[in-house]
Design a protein around this motif. Structure first.
Motif: not given
Length: 245
Positions: A25-29, A206-207, A213-214
């Motif tokens: 979720x973090x990477x795609x949001x 990237x806070x 990285x992804x």
């Protein structure tokens, strides 16, 4: 009454699944928000009946022209400060073309690291020397030729608060990050494979979790930005005043 043993076995798996979902979720949001077209709200004009529109009043008197006196000296105009532009985190330099990648597992969680920035893989054959007073994520020192390798409890570092019990007992390898003095402890390593840039959901902001990285969606794993990870560990070492000599 539920079986307590089954409940205990399910908890680590639930924690890992929950954390993986949060990583994805973090990477795609952020990427999805950038792709979404933001619609600007607008309001339709309200129709007014003809009988309610007042007739315009026409005045024939000319508009007087008022002369504007020119000042003797031009007043300086104060510059208006421009708002600072927040630049997104750029993609890693190795992300522009296909690259070799290695998947390793930590407490049931799959992580990936680019081979170009993988310094070495060491097998844990003897106990790693702990450092008194060190934080939970720091395992200790592993002698490596002419210097000591700082070994990180990877599960504690990236899954703080969700680490399964006795996760450290399963560590068998240490993956060195590039040419740094830091290594990530892991359970197992898999074969390498080639990744194309479009097979990764890259992060541009990237806070939260700057080391991420992804995500490689097909493999359901997080892709590590090795140099950012090493920089974060060096910063943490300074903040905790660790004596790692």
């Amino acid at each position: 009454m539920p079986d307590e043993k089954l409940t205990q076995l399910a908890d680590p798996a639930s924690a890992i699944a929950s954390y993986l979902d949060e990583l994805l979720h973090t990477a795609t949001d952020t990427a999805r928000r950038e792709e979404r077209v933001q619609e600007v709200p607008w309001q339709k004009p309200v129709a007014v009946p003809d009988e309610e529109i007042p007739a315009p009043v026409v005045r024939a008197s000319p508009t007087p022209v008022v002369p504007v006196a020119k000042p003797d000296a031009e007043m300086p105009v104060a510059p208006v400060p421009k708002p600072e532009k927040v630049e997104p985190v750029s993609k890693p330099e190795w992300s522009g073309q296909p690259f070799e990648c290695l998947i390793f597992t930590v407490a049931g969680l799959q992580l990936a690291v680019p081979l170009i920035l993988l310094g070495a893989i060491h097998r844990i054959e003897e106990e790693i020397r702990p450092i008194p007073g060190s934080p939970r994520w720091y395992m200790g020192l592993r002698p490596d030729r002419d210097h000591n390798l700082r070994v990180v409890d990877t599960a504690e570092w990236i899954m703080a608060g969700r680490v399964p019990d006795n996760a450290r007992d399963n560590y068998r390898f240490v993956i060195r990050l590039d040419n740094s003095e830091w290594g990530l402890a892991c359970d197992d390593v898999a074969q390498s494979f080639t990744l194309k840039p479009d097979e990764v959901r890259w992060r541009t902001a990237r806070s939260k979790r700057p080391w991420l990285a992804g995500t490689v969606i097909d493999h359901m794993c997080a892709l590590i930005d090795v140099r950012t990870m090493a920089d974060l560990l060096v910063r943490a070492e300074r903040e905790h005043h660790l004596d790692l000599s």
